[in-house]
Write a protein that holds these residues in place. Structure first.
Motif, mmCIF file in Angstrom:
data_model
loop_
_atom_site.group_PDB
_atom_site.id
_atom_site.type_symbol
_atom_site.label_atom_id
_atom_site.label_comp_id
_atom_site.label_asym_id
_atom_site.label_seq_id
_atom_site.Cartn_x
_atom_site.Cartn_y
_atom_site.Cartn_z
ATOM 1 N N VAL A 56 0.249 -0.929 7.707
ATOM 2 C CA VAL A 56 -1.086 -1.050 8.024
ATOM 3 C C VAL A 56 -2.009 -0.171 7.691
ATOM 4 C CG1 VAL A 56 -2.537 -1.684 10.093
ATOM 5 C CG2 VAL A 56 -0.247 -2.794 9.856
ATOM 6 N N THR A 57 -1.718 1.145 7.775
ATOM 7 C CA THR A 57 -2.718 2.318 7.597
ATOM 8 C C THR A 57 -2.897 2.205 6.192
ATOM 9 O OG1 THR A 57 -1.624 3.675 9.595
ATOM 10 C CG2 THR A 57 -3.000 4.802 7.826
ATOM 11 N N LEU A 58 -1.806 2.300 5.408
ATOM 12 C CA LEU A 58 -2.239 2.256 3.979
ATOM 13 C C LEU A 58 -2.875 0.867 3.532
ATOM 14 C CD1 LEU A 58 -1.343 3.598 1.156
ATOM 15 C CD2 LEU A 58 0.696 2.257 1.272
ATOM 16 N N THR A 59 -2.737 -0.207 4.097
ATOM 17 C CA THR A 59 -3.732 -1.202 3.846
ATOM 18 C C THR A 59 -4.872 -1.095 3.914
ATOM 19 O OG1 THR A 59 -1.798 -2.785 4.186
ATOM 20 C CG2 THR A 59 -4.103 -3.880 4.157
ATOM 21 N N ILE A 60 -5.231 -0.271 5.235
ATOM 22 C CA ILE A 60 -6.877 -0.082 5.536
ATOM 23 C C ILE A 60 -7.547 0.995 4.609
ATOM 24 C CG2 ILE A 60 -8.313 0.891 7.245
ATOM 25 C CD1 ILE A 60 -6.333 -0.300 9.385
ATOM 26 N N LEU A 61 -6.473 2.032 4.060
ATOM 27 C CA LEU A 61 -7.217 2.856 3.060
ATOM 28 C C LEU A 61 -7.410 2.193 1.589
ATOM 29 C CD1 LEU A 61 -4.556 5.798 3.672
ATOM 30 C CD2 LEU A 61 -7.061 5.713 4.476
ATOM 31 N N ILE A 62 -6.490 1.187 1.365
ATOM 32 C CA ILE A 62 -6.937 0.364 0.173
ATOM 33 C C ILE A 62 -8.080 -0.257 0.243
ATOM 34 C CG2 ILE A 62 -5.994 -1.640 -1.060
ATOM 35 C CD1 ILE A 62 -3.065 -0.588 -0.741
ATOM 36 N N LEU A 63 -8.343 -0.912 1.576
ATOM 37 C CA LEU A 63 -9.641 -1.528 1.556
ATOM 38 C C LEU A 63 -10.814 -0.668 1.534
ATOM 39 C CD1 LEU A 63 -9.179 -3.999 4.539
ATOM 40 C CD2 LEU A 63 -9.118 -4.647 2.155
ATOM 41 N N PHE A 64 -10.582 0.754 1.965
ATOM 42 C CA PHE A 64 -11.747 1.756 1.656
ATOM 43 C C PHE A 64 -12.014 1.802 0.131
ATOM 44 C CE2 PHE A 64 -12.977 5.983 0.578
ATOM 45 C CZ PHE A 64 -14.016 6.076 1.287
ATOM 46 N N HIS A 65 -10.911 1.955 -0.708
ATOM 47 C CA HIS A 65 -10.870 2.091 -2.035
ATOM 48 C C HIS A 65 -11.733 0.706 -2.622
ATOM 49 C CE1 HIS A 65 -8.016 5.317 -1.786
ATOM 50 N NE2 HIS A 65 -8.363 5.553 -2.996
ATOM 51 N N TYR A 66 -11.462 -0.435 -2.131
ATOM 52 C CA TYR A 66 -12.095 -1.552 -2.452
ATOM 53 C C TYR A 66 -13.459 -1.581 -2.223
ATOM 54 C CZ TYR A 66 -14.086 -6.321 -2.145
ATOM 55 O OH TYR A 66 -14.817 -7.478 -2.177
ATOM 56 N N GLU A 67 -14.118 -1.261 -0.985
ATOM 57 C CA GLU A 67 -15.226 -1.096 -0.748
ATOM 58 C C GLU A 67 -16.154 -0.084 -1.710
ATOM 59 O OE1 GLU A 67 -16.998 -2.906 1.320
ATOM 60 O OE2 GLU A 67 -15.333 -3.405 3.193
ATOM 61 N N VAL A 68 -15.467 0.989 -1.971
ATOM 62 C CA VAL A 68 -16.103 2.167 -2.638
ATOM 63 C C VAL A 68 -16.207 1.406 -4.121
ATOM 64 C CG1 VAL A 68 -16.159 4.463 -3.571
ATOM 65 C CG2 VAL A 68 -15.749 3.909 -1.366
ATOM 66 N N VAL A 69 -15.419 1.074 -4.629
ATOM 67 C CA VAL A 69 -15.254 0.550 -6.043
ATOM 68 C C VAL A 69 -16.285 -0.674 -6.267
ATOM 69 C CG1 VAL A 69 -13.866 -0.840 -7.795
ATOM 70 C CG2 VAL A 69 -12.878 1.349 -6.577
ATOM 71 N N SER A 70 -16.477 -1.541 -4.906
ATOM 72 C CA SER A 70 -17.238 -2.539 -5.164
ATOM 73 C C SER A 70 -18.725 -2.162 -5.250
ATOM 74 C CB SER A 70 -16.940 -3.681 -4.037
ATOM 75 O OG SER A 70 -15.458 -4.043 -4.290
ATOM 76 N N GLY A 71 -18.933 -0.884 -4.791
ATOM 77 C CA GLY A 71 -20.405 -0.238 -4.718
ATOM 78 C C GLY A 71 -20.892 -0.710 -3.478
ATOM 79 N N ASN A 72 -20.324 -0.964 -2.255
ATOM 80 C CA ASN A 72 -20.849 -1.150 -1.156
ATOM 81 C C ASN A 72 -21.388 -0.068 -0.546
ATOM 82 O OD1 ASN A 72 -20.193 -3.737 -1.343
ATOM 83 N ND2 ASN A 72 -18.320 -3.703 -0.096
ATOM 84 N N LEU A 73 -22.883 0.126 -0.246
ATOM 85 C CA LEU A 73 -23.458 1.527 0.529
ATOM 86 C C LEU A 73 -23.984 1.135 1.757
ATOM 87 C CD1 LEU A 73 -25.699 2.188 -3.119
ATOM 88 C CD2 LEU A 73 -23.453 3.378 -2.202
ATOM 89 N N ASP A 74 -23.245 0.294 2.173
ATOM 90 C CA ASP A 74 -23.997 -0.281 3.772
ATOM 91 C C ASP A 74 -22.940 0.508 4.887
ATOM 92 O OD1 ASP A 74 -21.506 -1.297 3.529
ATOM 93 O OD2 ASP A 74 -22.206 -3.519 3.940
ATOM 94 N N GLY A 75 -22.047 1.547 4.439
ATOM 95 C CA GLY A 75 -21.417 2.157 5.477
ATOM 96 C C GLY A 75 -20.185 1.407 5.871
ATOM 97 N N SER A 76 -19.746 0.230 5.303
ATOM 98 C CA SER A 76 -18.505 -0.340 5.448
ATOM 99 C C SER A 76 -17.359 0.462 5.112
ATOM 100 C CB SER A 76 -18.587 -1.775 4.881
ATOM 101 O OG SER A 76 -18.767 -1.781 3.557
ATOM 102 N N PRO A 77 -17.466 1.271 3.984
ATOM 103 C CA PRO A 77 -15.932 1.851 3.860
ATOM 104 C C PRO A 77 -15.786 3.028 4.772
ATOM 105 C CG PRO A 77 -17.517 1.890 1.730
ATOM 106 C CD PRO A 77 -18.367 1.504 2.995
ATOM 107 N N PHE A 78 -16.595 3.495 5.350
ATOM 108 C CA PHE A 78 -16.472 4.513 6.503
ATOM 109 C C PHE A 78 -15.871 3.920 7.751
ATOM 110 C CE2 PHE A 78 -19.372 6.160 3.229
ATOM 111 C CZ PHE A 78 -18.522 7.278 2.791
ATOM 112 N N ALA A 79 -16.390 2.589 8.004
ATOM 113 C CA ALA A 79 -15.846 1.875 9.111
ATOM 114 C C ALA A 79 -14.305 1.671 8.977
ATOM 115 C CB ALA A 79 -16.478 0.491 9.265
ATOM 116 N N HIS A 80 -13.712 1.342 7.818
ATOM 117 C CA HIS A 80 -12.334 1.238 7.561
ATOM 118 C C HIS A 80 -11.704 2.515 7.810
ATOM 119 C CE1 HIS A 80 -12.628 -2.799 6.129
ATOM 120 N NE2 HIS A 80 -13.232 -2.422 4.925
ATOM 121 N N LEU A 81 -12.525 3.854 7.222
ATOM 122 C CA LEU A 81 -11.944 4.912 7.239
ATOM 123 C C LEU A 81 -11.600 5.306 9.075
ATOM 124 C CD1 LEU A 81 -10.618 6.808 5.423
ATOM 125 C CD2 LEU A 81 -12.851 7.940 5.068
#
Length: 339
Positions: A56-81
């Motif tokens: 589960v932890t690794l899956t959430i870290l992958i979602l962080f990568h997805y948010e960053v690679v997708s260019g989301n600048l709304d803070g959502s990557p850091f919510a995952h982290l």
């Protein structure tokens, strides 16, 4: 698997931004991942086993990568982290309990990925941008306990002692500049000066050269962060800039030769710190070219170039260095993420 497919789609959309089929498929995989995580996290018994917690932890870290690679600048990557941190703390308190050798290796990998992400996203004084704020747990300042777990070095490439100092400098930068910080500054500078590149196991001269150049650039980035944090720094302060410029000259000279190497994957943190301190147009051009034209082809490197360009064009004297990056992100509501 859905998380990996979503991440793959995020990469593809950078090159094929108008492909609606990829866009919809990527969104479906991302939504499926989030829904599954809600179900798993809602059932506490599911996470009683170390392997389930690791997955589960690794899956959430992958979602962080997805948010960053997708260019989301709304803070959502850091919510995952931030969500991942709670699981990481749980893992650290329980991982000694009957983990197999394979589970320990996966644990070491997850811990190093999490630590790398938190540290390389520390490009401003601590807590300067609320959406980007990540807690600096004590284990981020010493990663040696991961060395015996079978996956050590997968992220830091032998440079973990360099990255361990980032959180201390970020916290130092956030302190009241009116306080007497000379002794803490002296200690941090001494630690940076004492850093040594590890003796490489491989004998490949090219690999050794790339590692040494990369870690020297990381050292310069640490010094630049520290120097610009020690007291309010204006880019129009010619005396202090003359002191800093020789360090920047060495770093910019080394960066292009590192980019084709295996160590370029850990360059984003030093590039952002060093880039934020540049005043010379030709050196800025080198950094911009590296971010816009590289072998990775990711949206977040293009966004890094955009962020630095905004910083360089800002006439505010304090729009400089890591503090300037934080200032700019607050002004433009850009919560930039690094991988």
């Amino acid at each position: 698997m859905n998380a990996i497919l979503a991440l793959s789609g995020g990469h593809l959309l950078y090159k094929l931004p108008d492909n609606q089929e990829i866009h919809h498929a990527t969104h479906r995989h991302y939504s499926s991942t989030v829904q599954t995580l809600y179900q798993v996290l809602g059932d506490g018994s599911t996470l009683s086993e170390p392997l389930a917690l690791l997955r589960v932890t690794l899956t959430i870290l992958i979602l962080f990568h997805y948010e960053v690679v997708s260019g989301n600048l709304d803070g959502s990557p850091f919510a995952h982290l931030r969500a991942a941190r709670q699981l990481v703390l749980n893992l650290r308190s329980k991982y000694h309990q009957s983990m197999s050798a394979a589970e320990q290796k996966l644990y070491g990998f997850v811990m190093e990925v999490y630590s790398y992400i938190v540290l390389c996203n520390s490009i401003t004084p601590f807590n300067m941008n609320c959406n980007r704020t990540l807690i600096y747990d004590s284990f981020l300042q010493t990663l040696d306990d991961l060395q015996g777990l079978g996956a050590f070095g997968v992220m830091f490439s032998g440079g973990h002692h360099f990255f361990e100092l980032i959180s201390s400098i970020s916290l130092f930068a956030a302190q009241d500049p009116d306080l007497d910080r000379h002794e803490e500054y002296r200690q941090l500078r001494a630690k940076i000066s004492a850093l040594e590149s590890p003796v490489p196991k491989e004998r490949d001269t090219k690999l050794c050269s790339g590692r040494s150049a990369t870690l020297e650039v990381c050292r310069i980035a640490l010094l630049a962060f520290l120097e610009t944090a020690s007291s309010p720094f204006s880019k129009y302060d010619t005396t202090r800039m003359q002191h800093l410029q020789p360090l920047l000259d060495v770093a910019v000279l080394n960066l292009p030769q590192i980019l084709p190497s295996n160590y370029s994957c850990i360059l984003m943190w030093p590039i952002m710190i060093i880039g934020s301190c540049l005043m010379e147009e030709d050196q800025r051009a080198v950094i911009s070219h590296m971010l816009l034209h590289n072998q990775y082809g990711m949206k977040n490197t293009t966004q890094a170039s955009m962020l630095l360009d905004l910083l360089w064009k800002d006439s505010d004297g304090h729009a400089f260095g890591p503090y300037g990056l934080g200032l700019l992100m607050n002004r433009h509501n850009l919560d930039y993420g690094i991988i």
